[in-house]
Design an enzyme around this catalytic site. Structure first.
Site, mmCIF file in Angstrom:
data_model
loop_
_atom_site.group_PDB
_atom_site.id
_atom_site.type_symbol
_atom_site.label_atom_id
_atom_site.label_comp_id
_atom_site.label_asym_id
_atom_site.label_seq_id
_atom_site.Cartn_x
_atom_site.Cartn_y
_atom_site.Cartn_z
ATOM 1 N N GLU A 31 8.000 -3.539 -10.615
ATOM 2 C CA GLU A 31 8.768 -4.560 -9.884
ATOM 3 C C GLU A 31 10.216 -4.111 -9.673
ATOM 4 O O GLU A 31 11.064 -4.886 -9.218
ATOM 5 C CB GLU A 31 8.742 -5.888 -10.653
ATOM 6 C CG GLU A 31 7.473 -6.699 -10.414
ATOM 7 C CD GLU A 31 6.228 -6.057 -10.958
ATOM 8 O OE1 GLU A 31 6.245 -5.636 -12.128
ATOM 9 O OE2 GLU A 31 5.232 -5.945 -10.218
ATOM 10 N N ASN A 41 0.715 -2.047 -9.330
ATOM 11 C CA ASN A 41 0.927 -2.345 -7.922
ATOM 12 C C ASN A 41 1.732 -1.250 -7.222
ATOM 13 O O ASN A 41 2.518 -0.551 -7.846
ATOM 14 C CB ASN A 41 1.696 -3.668 -7.798
ATOM 15 C CG ASN A 41 3.055 -3.590 -8.483
ATOM 16 O OD1 ASN A 41 3.115 -3.552 -9.705
ATOM 17 N ND2 ASN A 41 4.130 -3.560 -7.714
ATOM 18 N N ASP A 49 0.132 -7.448 -5.370
ATOM 19 C CA ASP A 49 0.457 -7.161 -6.772
ATOM 20 C C ASP A 49 -0.806 -7.058 -7.609
ATOM 21 O O ASP A 49 -0.825 -7.476 -8.764
ATOM 22 C CB ASP A 49 1.417 -8.230 -7.345
ATOM 23 C CG ASP A 49 1.940 -7.838 -8.725
ATOM 24 O OD1 ASP A 49 2.092 -6.634 -8.976
ATOM 25 O OD2 ASP A 49 2.180 -8.741 -9.552
#
Lengths: 127, 564
Positions: free
Chosen positions: B189, B255, B305
């Site tokens: 992220e 992801n 994701d």
């Protein structure tokens, strides 16, 4: 009482506090106390919500629904009263690294920051 | 214990590890030697003193405070008569307890920088430690790995795996085999580029490092648009598995980063060459050199994701009359994959939860058959996508019972709305390029379910529905039992064949991690770490609030035994 009125009433005291506690923020706002330039602007609320969900929701909850009280931004007004805009501005700009809040200054400009705040004003928990 | 005794104990343990690992599904024996119970991540124990007939007599043997209040996610490992547990928030502590009575043998308290929490995405967790050859290996949120003397807790060496300030962190224990200690790291992220890194157990010297995303000029780099590979994610934040016979190390990748796919692919279901290798993939590495041996991408050009980090569970399955070396994964994307773990070939892929982003997996190509409406694009919302980004299953581990042949999967029953957004990359800042609303229950009136799944017949056998998400990981035993917890703090023992709940005990705070079990002096114990989930519910809005309200945060290890 709106936050803006509260701010103007306490402007003198607030300016003194700002000088002591927030030199950075004060330096960016030489004209006076920190206030939301979009106060009362219904037309920026949706955009503020969208920005909030993009940048803030992963810690503070989708649409600001958050069960962890320290991270619940619907309680800004309850917790900080008229100081809420300044505390919000400083926390977002400078971060609270030890609590896990990053420094967002380089990502969220003042315009985005206050749009998010304008959305948050609409979801404040009543006293 | 004398030095000679220690050396002897270490040799016995090594022998036990080798023995255990050489069977088709490695077992933990009387201890719980590593995170997943064994190299195969089965979380199945052959202990059977506690069984379906007497589990109702379980009572608390001892309990200890862990001293922190963030989500507790550690698997307590038990080696000989010692239990090693890491706590949340750094970890703040690693404890060595006497596994029989909870007496503290030593406590390790690492020096951590004050700002590490600002670059950790989803809770200040630690999933536990690893043990090998008299050493305890600890990974940290400041992206360091240290080796401790297992007998004293004294630090032997410390290495910086990656720089935490740009968004790296290590939340899971390393994998230890031969003379290596191997770790991945988080950061999908934050626009990092994932890798797996192997160190010498004795010296902390880096032996090999393999990136999950090929660099410019390497095969597969052309699956990325421009320079997007540099911030493409594919992090390695969960645990690896290991097959000593094949000498293959298995690791899943996260992801593609950022979530918004317009940054790195075509922003459509017609992604062509832009699949973003090797994100959202299962990888197999040569155990000695780290060379990539095979790769299978679960979700090409991921925009949901759908990390493929979930633990790879290794077992030899009887498929069509043939014993097949299988790798099982209940993927975030909602499909239960069975691959041949020798070569990565797809054997089957069935939805184990409600899936609507893809109609199925094309067995010829191994690729999902997407519903284009469910793929978010830049400033275009995909509505009611199931499962949501927590996945059909998240990291909370499943268990494969050798006794029943079933896999017990903690699943989610949630959907989402999601859209791509423009966003600039800033090192050390969340980099999602996405807006989402995950506050969406799927139908059925439940938010999670423990599913007993037959990996051969590719079908669910039974299920236990729960009214809150984030049900805990699962352990199965030769006593015919399955154990798991929930966010109300209830630990449950279930009949592995029927799904009937046989015993429940509330420990007072939510349970995320699977219990473990071990035997000392002829007595079997069950241990669980508890401490309600704290960070991730934020993603879920009102549903998340219910989770937070279900129990207070906490930090406990609770150990059970049979009443006399």
């Amino acid at each position: 009482m709106s936050w803006r009125r509260a701010l103007s009433l306490h402007a003198g005291a607030l300016a003194a506090v700002l000088c002591l506690a927030a030199p950075t923020a004060d330096a960016q706002n030489p004209a006076g106390p920190i206030a939301n330039p979009f106060e009362g602007r219904a037309d920026v609320i949706d955009e503020g919500r969208s920005l909030f969900n993009q940048y803030c929701a992963h810690c503070h909850g989708t649409n600001a629904h958050q069960g962890e009280r320290p991270r619940d931004l619907r309680r800004l007004k309850l917790r900080y009263g008229s100081q809420a805009p300044r505390i919000f501005y400083e926390a977002v700009s400078n971060g609270r690294l030890e609590k896990g809040m990053p420094v967002w200054k380089s990502v969220l400009g003042e315009d985005m920051l206050w749009r998010i705040f304008t959305f948050l004003e609409t979801v404040q928990t009543p006293p | 214990m004398t030095h000679v005794q220690r050396t002897l104990a270490a040799s016995v343990l090594s022998a036990a590890l080798i023995l255990a690992a050489s069977s088709a599904w490695a077992q933990s024996g009387s201890g719980w030697l590593m995170y997943g119970g064994d190299y195969a991540n089965t979380r199945y124990s052959s202990l059977n003193q506690i069984d379906t007939s007497n589990v109702g007599r379980l009572r608390v043997a001892w309990m200890r405070s862990l001293g922190t209040l963030e989500s507790q996610e550690a698997t307590p490992i038990v080696v000989g008569d010692m239990m090693y547990v890491s706590t949340s928030t750094g970890p703040r502590y690693v404890f060595a307890f006497n596994a029989k009575d909870g007496a503290v043998k030593w406590k390790y308290e690492p020096e951590l920088p004050t700002d590490f929490a600002a670059t950790v995405c989803c809770g200040l967790d630690s999933r536990g430690v690893a043990y090998a050859n008299g050493k305890v290996f600890v990974t940290r949120l400041d992206a360091k790995m240290v080796a401790l003397d297992a007998n004293t807790g004294k630090e032997l060496w410390s290495v910086t795996v990656v720089d935490y300030k740009v968004g790296h962190a290590i939340t899971s224990p390393p994998v230890v085999y031969k003379n290596l200690v191997v770790t991945g790291y988080a950061g999908g992220e934050y626009g990092v580029r994932g890798a797996v890194q192997a160190y010498n157990q004795n010296t902390g010297e880096l032996v090999w490092k393999t990136y999950t995303i090929p660099a410019a000029g390497e095969p597969g780099n052309d699956t990325w648009k421009g320079d997007a590979w540099k911030t493409g994610g594919g992090s390695t934040w969960y645990v690896g598995s290991y097959d000593p016979t094949l000498n293959l190390l298995y690791w899943g990748t996260s992801n593609a980063g950022p979530w918004g796919g317009h940054t790195r692919s075509t922003d459509s279901s017609q992604y062509g060459q832009y699949t973003n290798l090797h994100t959202a993939s299962q990888l197999a590495f040569d155990g000695d050199t780290g060379k990539l041996v095979w790769a299978y991408q679960m979700t090409p050009a991921d925009v949901w994701d759908y990390d493929a980090v979930n633990e790879a569970v290794l077992a030899d399955l009887n498929l069509g009359g043939q014993t097949t070396p299988a790798l099982m994964k209940a993927d975030r994307n909602g499909f239960f994959y069975v691959l041949n773990r020798q070569n990565g070939r797809l054997l089957s892929a069935e939805p184990f939860v409600h899936v609507n982003w893809a109609k199925g997996i094309d067995t010829a190509t191994g690729r999902p058959v997407e519903d284009p409406e469910k793929r978010p694009q830049l400033d275009r919302w995909a509505r009611n996508v199931c499962p949501n980004l927590f996945g059909g299953k998240n990291w909370e581990p499943m268990s494969y019972s050798q006794q029943t042949g079933l896999v017990y999967i903690p699943t989610f029953n949630l959907c989402m709305d999601i859209a791509g957004k423009n966003e600039a990359y800033n090192p050390g800042k969340f980099y999602l390029a996405s807006e989402f609303d995950l506050d969406k229950a799927d139908s059925g009136g439940f938010l999670s379910e423990l599913k007993a799944w037959d990996p051969v017949k590719r079908a669910a056998v039974w299920g236990i529905k729960e009214d809150l998400p984030f049900m805990g990981g699962v352990m199965s035993t030769a006593g015919g039992l399955v154990f798991y917890g929930n966010q109300r703090g209830e630990l449950k023992a279930v009949d592995a064949k029927t799904g009937r709940v046989l015993w429940t005990f509330n420990v007072g705070t939510g349970i995320l991690q699977s219990p473990t079990t071990y035997m000392i002096d002829g007595r079997q114990y069950v241990a669980v770490v508890a401490g309600r989930v704290k960070g991730p519910p934020s993603f879920l809005g009102k549903i998340g609030q219910k989770v937070i309200d279900a129990s207070p945060e906490g930090g406990l290890v609770v150990v059970f035994e049979l009443a006399n």
